[in-house]
Design a protein around this motif. Sequence first.
Motif, mmCIF file in Angstrom:
data_model
loop_
_atom_site.group_PDB
_atom_site.id
_atom_site.type_symbol
_atom_site.label_atom_id
_atom_site.label_comp_id
_atom_site.label_asym_id
_atom_site.label_seq_id
_atom_site.Cartn_x
_atom_site.Cartn_y
_atom_site.Cartn_z
ATOM 1 N N GLN A 1 -14.154 19.701 12.114
ATOM 2 C CA GLN A 1 -14.774 20.015 13.397
ATOM 3 C C GLN A 1 -13.992 21.102 14.123
ATOM 4 O O GLN A 1 -14.578 21.952 14.808
ATOM 5 C CB GLN A 1 -14.859 18.755 14.257
ATOM 6 N N ALA A 2 -12.672 21.097 13.972
ATOM 7 C CA ALA A 2 -11.854 22.121 14.626
ATOM 8 C C ALA A 2 -12.162 23.502 14.076
ATOM 9 O O ALA A 2 -12.239 24.482 14.829
ATOM 10 C CB ALA A 2 -10.371 21.801 14.444
ATOM 11 N N LEU A 3 -12.362 23.602 12.761
ATOM 12 C CA LEU A 3 -12.707 24.901 12.182
ATOM 13 C C LEU A 3 -14.100 25.321 12.630
ATOM 14 O O LEU A 3 -14.331 26.506 12.922
ATOM 15 C CB LEU A 3 -12.627 24.841 10.657
ATOM 16 N N ALA B 1 -7.557 23.701 13.133
ATOM 17 C CA ALA B 1 -8.519 24.497 12.364
ATOM 18 C C ALA B 1 -7.870 25.172 11.167
ATOM 19 O O ALA B 1 -8.563 25.636 10.256
ATOM 20 C CB ALA B 1 -9.160 25.548 13.266
ATOM 21 N N VAL B 2 -6.552 25.242 11.180
ATOM 22 C CA VAL B 2 -5.799 25.943 10.136
ATOM 23 C C VAL B 2 -4.708 25.029 9.606
ATOM 24 O O VAL B 2 -3.959 24.429 10.378
ATOM 25 C CB VAL B 2 -5.163 27.238 10.681
ATOM 26 N N ASP B 3 -4.631 24.912 8.301
ATOM 27 C CA ASP B 3 -3.547 24.164 7.665
ATOM 28 C C ASP B 3 -2.372 25.120 7.527
ATOM 29 O O ASP B 3 -2.371 26.011 6.672
ATOM 30 C CB ASP B 3 -4.011 23.651 6.304
ATOM 31 N N PHE C 1 -0.575 29.315 4.917
ATOM 32 C CA PHE C 1 -1.698 28.899 5.746
ATOM 33 C C PHE C 1 -3.026 29.117 5.027
ATOM 34 O O PHE C 1 -3.137 29.948 4.123
ATOM 35 C CB PHE C 1 -1.707 29.638 7.090
ATOM 36 N N ARG C 2 -4.019 28.365 5.462
ATOM 37 C CA ARG C 2 -5.404 28.544 5.022
ATOM 38 C C ARG C 2 -6.307 27.847 6.024
ATOM 39 O O ARG C 2 -5.878 26.916 6.734
ATOM 40 C CB ARG C 2 -5.626 27.958 3.624
ATOM 41 N N ALA D 1 -9.462 33.619 3.418
ATOM 42 C CA ALA D 1 -8.629 32.894 4.372
ATOM 43 C C ALA D 1 -8.755 31.384 4.203
ATOM 44 O O ALA D 1 -8.043 30.638 4.878
ATOM 45 C CB ALA D 1 -8.990 33.287 5.795
ATOM 46 N N ASP D 2 -9.654 30.928 3.324
ATOM 47 C CA ASP D 2 -9.734 29.492 3.035
ATOM 48 C C ASP D 2 -8.984 29.134 1.753
ATOM 49 O O ASP D 2 -9.117 28.033 1.233
ATOM 50 C CB ASP D 2 -11.185 29.015 2.968
ATOM 51 N N GLU D 3 -8.200 30.084 1.245
ATOM 52 C CA GLU D 3 -7.287 29.829 0.144
ATOM 53 C C GLU D 3 -5.869 30.120 0.628
ATOM 54 O O GLU D 3 -5.663 30.900 1.556
ATOM 55 C CB GLU D 3 -7.642 30.715 -1.066
ATOM 56 N N TRP D 4 -4.876 29.507 -0.014
ATOM 57 C CA TRP D 4 -3.504 29.614 0.468
ATOM 58 C C TRP D 4 -3.036 31.066 0.535
ATOM 59 O O TRP D 4 -3.201 31.844 -0.400
ATOM 60 C CB TRP D 4 -2.555 28.814 -0.425
ATOM 61 N N LEU D 5 -2.414 31.408 1.673
ATOM 62 C CA LEU D 5 -1.818 32.725 1.897
ATOM 63 C C LEU D 5 -0.383 32.525 2.367
ATOM 64 O O LEU D 5 -0.123 31.684 3.238
ATOM 65 C CB LEU D 5 -2.611 33.500 2.950
ATOM 66 N N LEU D 6 0.544 33.289 1.803
ATOM 67 C CA LEU D 6 1.952 33.221 2.198
ATOM 68 C C LEU D 6 2.223 34.281 3.257
ATOM 69 O O LEU D 6 2.006 35.471 3.035
ATOM 70 C CB LEU D 6 2.868 33.458 0.999
ATOM 71 N N TYR D 7 2.722 33.844 4.415
ATOM 72 C CA TYR D 7 3.040 34.733 5.527
ATOM 73 C C TYR D 7 4.558 34.883 5.557
ATOM 74 O O TYR D 7 5.270 34.013 6.055
ATOM 75 C CB TYR D 7 2.512 34.113 6.813
#
Length: 290
Positions: free
Chosen positions: A3-5, A159-161, A185-186, A245-251
């Motif tokens: 729901q947050a997303l 909304a974001v993991d 994050f994703r 952005a719904d797959e893992w990204l390294l920041y």
Amino acid sequence: MSQALEALLDLLDLEQIEQDIFRGQSRFAVVPRVFGGQVAAQALVAAGRTVPEDRFAHSLHAYFLRAGDAGAPIVYTVDRIRDGRSFTTRRVVAVQHGQPIFHLSASFQTYEEGMEHQADMPAAPDPETLPTAAELLPRYADLYREQGVVERLLEAREAVDLRYVDAPPFASVGEAREPRSQVWFRANGKLADDPLLHVCLATYVSDMTLLDSVLLAHGRGGWVTGDVVGASLDHAMWFHRPFRADEWLLYDQESPSASGGRGLGQARIYTQDGRLAVTVIQEGVVRVPR
């Protein structure tokens, strides 16, 4: 999809009120002003709505001018600066209460082949092995400057993991560390295939943790612990390669300098398979209360 997303995607789905004029809503964040990442993402949505579908965002440059009022709508006015054969340029001004609060310039390009090279992805643990926000943040509740911070942080990031590779700055108060931090994050759910949506989600998240590395260099916890007062000043992003952005990204973030009441953060965003997707640079106010 959480729901947050869904609520975040509703925020990014701007209302068009006239040609090249859009209106967006806000939600209250963890601080009593509009979250900067939200304004930047909404402004990029407004710009993208005026660009041909075959052109993709490749860069943005923005200035945060005034604190936004989370209880009032934001009007985004788009100037169609140029439509060339390969590139399209847009300028967006965000206005509240009759005053500009944010300014963005964005450039879009048709896809073309070219030379290829990139910086290697740094080492990082598997994101699935790291604690979630719900597992991590309550551990440090006794360090927060006021009650309710845990709940507000969790709500803002629902909304974001987003998962820290190492301890966040508010867990390292008094302990100066190398000015570098990493988070994975994703989006917390599956997104549509619209490339603009994925770029805007990354823009939203990019303002969450970029100045953490500035704090780490000085053993400061930031607004969470109340030992630093800060705000974003300007923000730039270059989108190098397609990503989801719904797959893992390294920041991967670091700070090369802090002076004059300002701190600089620079970062690279990598896909999980090692492709360099985005470069980010941001400067912010970083003041120690007196």
